[in-house]
Design a protein around this motif. Structure first.
Motif, mmCIF file in Angstrom:
data_model
loop_
_atom_site.group_PDB
_atom_site.id
_atom_site.type_symbol
_atom_site.label_atom_id
_atom_site.label_comp_id
_atom_site.label_asym_id
_atom_site.label_seq_id
_atom_site.Cartn_x
_atom_site.Cartn_y
_atom_site.Cartn_z
ATOM 1 N N GLY A 1 -7.238 8.492 -11.126
ATOM 2 C CA GLY A 1 -7.517 8.510 -9.782
ATOM 3 C C GLY A 1 -8.735 7.723 -9.558
ATOM 4 N N ALA A 2 -9.838 8.005 -10.278
ATOM 5 C CA ALA A 2 -11.184 7.327 -10.232
ATOM 6 C C ALA A 2 -10.760 5.810 -10.767
ATOM 7 C CB ALA A 2 -12.250 7.884 -11.171
ATOM 8 N N ILE A 3 -9.975 5.274 -11.409
ATOM 9 C CA ILE A 3 -9.579 4.039 -11.787
ATOM 10 C C ILE A 3 -8.858 3.517 -10.575
ATOM 11 C CG2 ILE A 3 -8.237 2.639 -13.113
ATOM 12 C CD1 ILE A 3 -8.724 4.554 -15.567
ATOM 13 N N ALA A 4 -7.837 4.187 -9.935
ATOM 14 C CA ALA A 4 -7.569 3.586 -9.003
ATOM 15 C C ALA A 4 -8.285 3.140 -7.763
ATOM 16 C CB ALA A 4 -6.214 4.513 -8.322
ATOM 17 N N TRP A 5 -9.257 4.082 -7.454
ATOM 18 C CA TRP A 5 -10.349 4.005 -6.660
ATOM 19 C C TRP A 5 -11.193 2.923 -6.910
ATOM 20 C CZ3 TRP A 5 -14.698 7.622 -5.137
ATOM 21 C CH2 TRP A 5 -15.419 7.400 -4.138
ATOM 22 N N GLY A 6 -11.775 2.794 -8.131
ATOM 23 C CA GLY A 6 -12.976 1.976 -8.340
ATOM 24 C C GLY A 6 -12.586 0.594 -8.726
ATOM 25 N N ILE A 7 -11.446 0.506 -9.868
ATOM 26 C CA ILE A 7 -11.038 -0.735 -10.560
ATOM 27 C C ILE A 7 -10.425 -1.583 -9.390
ATOM 28 C CG2 ILE A 7 -10.287 -1.995 -12.239
ATOM 29 C CD1 ILE A 7 -11.189 0.471 -14.114
ATOM 30 N N GLY A 8 -9.353 -0.741 -8.854
ATOM 31 C CA GLY A 8 -8.407 -1.241 -7.903
ATOM 32 C C GLY A 8 -9.128 -2.240 -6.846
ATOM 33 N N GLY B 1 -8.809 0.243 1.967
ATOM 34 C CA GLY B 1 -9.091 1.658 2.544
ATOM 35 C C GLY B 1 -8.050 2.749 1.940
ATOM 36 N N PHE B 2 -6.834 2.165 2.125
ATOM 37 C CA PHE B 2 -5.626 3.234 1.586
ATOM 38 C C PHE B 2 -5.811 3.383 0.180
ATOM 39 C CE2 PHE B 2 -1.156 4.161 0.817
ATOM 40 C CZ PHE B 2 -0.997 4.854 1.997
ATOM 41 N N HIS B 3 -6.117 2.431 -0.564
ATOM 42 C CA HIS B 3 -6.100 2.406 -1.872
ATOM 43 C C HIS B 3 -7.244 3.556 -2.641
ATOM 44 C CE1 HIS B 3 -3.944 -1.492 -3.707
ATOM 45 N NE2 HIS B 3 -3.117 -0.339 -3.330
ATOM 46 N N ALA B 4 -8.414 3.339 -1.713
ATOM 47 C CA ALA B 4 -9.310 4.366 -1.925
ATOM 48 C C ALA B 4 -9.071 5.770 -1.566
ATOM 49 C CB ALA B 4 -10.589 3.914 -0.936
ATOM 50 N N PHE B 5 -8.243 6.001 -0.486
ATOM 51 C CA PHE B 5 -7.649 7.324 -0.036
ATOM 52 C C PHE B 5 -6.721 7.665 -1.197
ATOM 53 C CE2 PHE B 5 -4.192 9.593 1.755
ATOM 54 C CZ PHE B 5 -4.719 10.526 2.365
ATOM 55 N N PHE B 6 -5.751 7.022 -1.624
ATOM 56 C CA PHE B 6 -4.980 7.433 -2.707
ATOM 57 C C PHE B 6 -5.901 7.708 -3.841
ATOM 58 C CE2 PHE B 6 -2.830 5.742 -6.610
ATOM 59 C CZ PHE B 6 -1.690 6.591 -6.526
ATOM 60 N N GLY B 7 -6.744 6.838 -4.556
ATOM 61 C CA GLY B 7 -7.515 7.255 -5.581
ATOM 62 C C GLY B 7 -8.172 8.619 -5.351
ATOM 63 N N VAL B 8 -8.922 8.905 -4.280
ATOM 64 C CA VAL B 8 -9.486 10.038 -3.887
ATOM 65 C C VAL B 8 -8.649 11.273 -3.925
ATOM 66 C CG1 VAL B 8 -11.003 11.495 -2.213
ATOM 67 C CG2 VAL B 8 -11.416 8.924 -2.573
ATOM 68 N N ALA B 9 -7.446 11.040 -3.495
ATOM 69 C CA ALA B 9 -6.496 12.211 -3.365
ATOM 70 C C ALA B 9 -6.157 12.502 -5.148
ATOM 71 C CB ALA B 9 -5.199 11.767 -2.618
ATOM 72 N N ILE B 10 -6.005 11.797 -5.652
ATOM 73 C CA ILE B 10 -5.493 12.173 -7.210
ATOM 74 C C ILE B 10 -6.655 12.520 -7.812
ATOM 75 C CG2 ILE B 10 -4.838 10.848 -9.407
ATOM 76 C CD1 ILE B 10 -2.562 10.772 -7.498
ATOM 77 N N MET B 11 -7.843 12.046 -7.690
ATOM 78 C CA MET B 11 -9.154 12.735 -8.122
ATOM 79 C C MET B 11 -9.200 14.035 -7.894
ATOM 80 S SD MET B 11 -12.062 9.550 -7.816
ATOM 81 C CE MET B 11 -13.159 10.697 -8.286
ATOM 82 N N ALA C 1 0.821 -1.213 -0.087
ATOM 83 C CA ALA C 1 -0.055 0.034 -0.017
ATOM 84 C C ALA C 1 0.850 1.236 -0.077
ATOM 85 C CB ALA C 1 -1.016 -0.062 1.120
ATOM 86 N N GLY C 2 1.935 1.370 0.666
ATOM 87 C CA GLY C 2 2.436 2.490 0.994
ATOM 88 C C GLY C 2 3.442 2.791 -0.295
ATOM 89 N N SER C 3 4.105 1.862 -0.939
ATOM 90 C CA SER C 3 5.062 2.081 -1.997
ATOM 91 C C SER C 3 4.357 2.986 -3.051
ATOM 92 C CB SER C 3 5.721 1.050 -2.600
ATOM 93 O OG SER C 3 4.504 0.151 -3.201
ATOM 94 N N ILE C 4 3.022 2.868 -3.106
ATOM 95 C CA ILE C 4 2.153 3.757 -4.206
ATOM 96 C C ILE C 4 2.463 5.155 -3.955
ATOM 97 C CG2 ILE C 4 -0.011 4.353 -5.109
ATOM 98 C CD1 ILE C 4 -0.925 1.475 -4.595
ATOM 99 N N VAL C 5 2.316 5.650 -2.614
ATOM 100 C CA VAL C 5 2.376 6.970 -2.276
ATOM 101 C C VAL C 5 3.808 7.501 -2.489
ATOM 102 C CG1 VAL C 5 2.271 8.836 -0.659
ATOM 103 C CG2 VAL C 5 0.464 6.954 -0.710
ATOM 104 N N LEU C 6 4.657 6.614 -2.152
ATOM 105 C CA LEU C 6 6.015 7.065 -2.369
ATOM 106 C C LEU C 6 6.618 7.170 -3.741
ATOM 107 C CD1 LEU C 6 7.855 4.937 0.428
ATOM 108 C CD2 LEU C 6 7.356 7.469 0.515
#
Length: 744
Positions: free
Chosen positions: A645-652, A605-615, A541-546
């Motif tokens: 970002g929506a793809i990361a949140w939804g499809i992921g 939850g972390f992927h959802a947070f990342f996707g929303v942040a990108i969106m 999860a964390g390497s995505i943000v880094l």
């Protein structure tokens, strides 16, 4: 192929032709070993004269010393690096390390080294010194060749050389090679543990990367395909050529010596190397064809140009070498495994000598080919588009639903990985089935599907459009880290490998085969850390943000090596995480099922947070790349990023949910297996646990009755959980065990 009779009467390159098998004198003599190097130089000079690559230039001619010295230095560099890699491969995985073996690791470390192991490392160390010096020579001569001036010792030449090494890509590449060669050589003089030598081998293979990134491949029409195919070619050639050199150098030792008490290890050594050489031959020939097809695009260029004719000569020599290797495998190795195979031993070394000579000539052709100008231009056109300069490719046509299936650009590195995975998996299945064992068809299907998905991700439309669209890149990333690993993990490749690979056993004298190396890695401290459930989840999860919120993202988009490392990292992080969730391959530690579900929920939850942040972001990630591609179709760069970002949140989240379902199913099946185990135990001991449970309550009832008769009071029933205090720890433990038994 010479007969045994002819080999006994004709002049032979073997030292001490009359020596019996098992004496140290049998083998290829030193003058014939050096004949391979001499033939390399002869073929190099002939090929340079044929192609005109060493002719004097009309403008900015660096002089004859540079024009002839540079290819000679490159030839020495190629031979020395192959010898280093071949020596390390033999030391790490083919030759025995010690003369004897014991059950004590400390005694093994004190045991004398096997003469073949010691000579392989000695030759590799000497070759490492040549590698370092030849890399320095290539660096200096390359600068003189590019600058168009002769060698000089003045201050201006030195300043320009330093600038070349620190600011020009070609100079930086050769400087990196020199540093790697020096480190590898130093390690060869001091390291003797097999694990340390394995890391040295890995570093030596990394030393091939800079040479693959420069030259004709760096700016061809398909530069990434050319770079990957050249890198695979160099790895295969170094393994193959280095192995043949090692066989020639060790030929007088492998047959053993009565004076030193060493036995004949020719047959196992040749058998182990033959399997490796077979893969190396396929890799060399296939990658060579791909690389040539990128640079030579028409039959006229192939047959009518010196460059194409050198390619034909090199291909023919490679096929000859493949035929000799086939003779080794089909005739020589089976004969070596029999008694009184003196003729087979002589034919073996004669064939190895022929291979050495042909490889020397082929290596000379390869160096001359690298110095010759290909028919296709190897420099950027003056009107190159921004997209071509940034990514190496033009912007593809507008993305449509159909083009999600039709736009392909093969990444030959990952195609090679997929083919290797498929072939070795099938060979493993064949091997265990010949032994009478079975292998699940479901595992086979999921593994093959995983390899197909991996190929689609790395070579198909997600990879093509991921270079110009952040949204497509996010599809590529999510599929690479969350879709392909699911199928690959279900294939259980490590379990298959451990069942199919042979074990060296205690009689291997410290030698480690693939099975031993695999077991060592599975149980290593490194594996315990990276596969720990908490670390794997944090890395997943964390390497995505880094990655996306640092300069690593832009580096991966601009640089080929960064892009391939990105693919490797996210594939491995996804594989390790999924392996801990639903895998069946051995791991140092697995999380209990409730923790697995909690980790999955946390990553979702972390992927959802990342996707929303990108969106919701308004700043363009890797702006110097996505903002300068010059794409004229599709949404704007920032709008496309928000779509990603929506793809990361939804499809992921869909693959994560599927993994959670898999964990739940495995949990249920685990409970069912435990219930069946308890039932089988009850059948074996006639419900001993249940009888003990009933007897315990009978004893408690008798004791309560006695207490009631003494006090005249009827005891109150103990509340739930009280037996541990009123009746003792043993009764409480028995109640707990039997309560579980009744529940099941």
């Amino acid at each position: 192929m010479p007969s045994a009779r002819n080999s006994a009467t004709a002049p032979s390159p073997l030292s001490k032709p009359g020596a019996r098998r098992g004496d140290a004198g049998t083998g290829i003599s030193l003058p014939w070993q050096l004949a391979g190097l001499a033939l390399l130089m002869v073929s190099l000079v002939a090929a340079l004269l044929f192609s005109g690559a060493a002719a004097a230039r009309q403008v900015a001619d660096p002089g004859a010393l540079v024009r002839w010295g540079l290819p000679v230095a490159k030839a020495l560099h190629n031979v020395s690096v192959a010898t280093v890699i071949g020596g390390l491969i033999f030391a790490v995985g083919i030759l025995p390390k010690n003369l004897r073996v014991s059950r004590s690791r400390e005694k093994d470390e004190e045991a004398p080294e096997h003469p073949a192991f010691a000579r392989a490392l000695a030759v590799a160390a000497a070759a490492g010194a040549v590698w370092t010096l030849s890399a320095v020579a290539v660096l200096v001569l390359t600068y003189a060749d590019v600058a168009g001036q002769g060698l000089s010792g003045d201050a201006e030449f030195t300043r320009s050389l330093v600038y070349f090494m620190t600011d020009i890509e070609t100079g930086k590449a050769w400087l990196a090679v020199t540093i790697i060669a020096a480190v590898v050589t130093t390690a060869l003089f001091g390291v003797r543990s097999l694990t340390g030598l394995a890391f040295t081998l890995l570093l030596g293979l990394i030393g091939l990367v800079p040479t693959a990134l420069i030259g004709h491949s760096s700016s061809s029409s398909d530069h990434e395909g050319a770079i990957n195919s050249l890198g695979l070619h160099l790895a295969g050639v170094s393994t193959w050529v280095g192995g043949i050199i090692m066989l020639a150098v060790l030929s007088g030792i492998l047959t053993g010596s009565r004076t030193s008490g060493t036995g004949d290890i020719t047959e196992p050594t040749l058998r182990r190397f033959s399997s490796l050489a077979g893969f190396a031959f396929v890799l060399v020939f296939a990658s060579g064809v791909i690389n040539a097809a990128i640079r030579v695009t028409s039959p006229a260029d192939l047959f009518g140009s010196p460059y194409g004719q050198l390619i034909l000569a090199k291909s023919l020599a490679t096929l000859v070498l493949g035929g000799i290797g086939f003779m080794h495998r089909q005739w020589v190795i089976p004969q070596l495994g029999r008694s009184a195979s003196m003729s087979a031993c002589r034919v073996l070394w004669q064939l190895v000598l022929v291979e050495l000579l042909v490889m020397g000539a082929t290596s000379g052709l390869a160096v001359a080919l690298g110095r010759s100008a290909p028919p296709q231009p190897s420099e950027y056109a003056p009107d190159a588009s921004p997209a071509f300069i940034l990514s190496g490719y033009e912007v593809p046509p507008e993305l449509t639903a159909q083009r999600w299936l039709t736009e392909w650009r093969f990444d030959w590195l990952w195609v090679g990985v997929a083919l290797f995975g498929a072939v070795t998996y099938i060979l493993g299945i064949i091997k265990i089935r010949k032994r009478g064992d079975s292998w699940s068809w479901f595992r086979t299907v999921t593994w093959m599907v995983g390899l197909l998905v991996l190929t689609y991700i790395t070579s198909g439309p997600p990879a093509v459009y991921g270079r110009v669209l952040f949204s497509a890149h996010m599809v590529d990333h999510m599929a690479l880290t969350m879709v392909a690993p699911i199928f690959l993990v279900l294939g259980a490749p490590v379990t298959l490998a451990l069942r199919a690979l042979p074990s060296r056993g205690e009689g291997a004298h410290g030698s480690r085969g693939l099975r031993e190396w695999l077991l060592l890695f599975v149980h290593s401290k490194f594996s315990q850390v990276v596969t720990h459930p908490l670390f794997a989840a944090a890395n997943f999860a964390g390497s995505i943000v880094l990655f996306y919120y640092s300069d690593l993202f832009g580096l991966a988009m601009r640089e080929h090596v960064g892009h391939e490392l990105m693919n490797l990292h996210f594939l491995l992080t996804g594989y390790i995480f999924v392996l801990g969730m639903i895998g069946s391959d051995p791991l140092p530690r697995r999380a209990p099922y409730p923790m697995r579900l909690l980790l999955l929920l946390a990553t979702m939850g972390f992927h959802a947070f990342f996707g929303v942040a990108i969106m919701g972001g308004t700043g363009l990630l890797a702006a110097d790349y996505f903002g300068n591609l010059g794409r004229t179709w599709g949404p704007s760069a920032i709008a496309d990023q928000q779509l990603g970002g929506a793809i990361a949140w939804g499809i992921g989240e869909v693959p994560t949910l599927l993994v959670a379902i898999g964990v739940a199913i495995m949990w249920s099946r685990s409970d069912e297996r435990e219930t069946r185990r308890v039932d089988r135990a009850a059948d074996r001991n006639n419900d001993a646990e249940l009888s003990a449970y009933n007897d315990m309550f009978a004893r408690l009832a008798d004791r309560d009755a006695k207490q009631a008769g003494t006090t005249g009071k009827v005891p109150r029933p103990a509340p739930q959980g009280a037996p541990a205090e009123e009746h003792g720890d043993n009764d409480a433990e028995q109640i707990e065990r039997n309560t579980k038994l009744e529940g099941r």
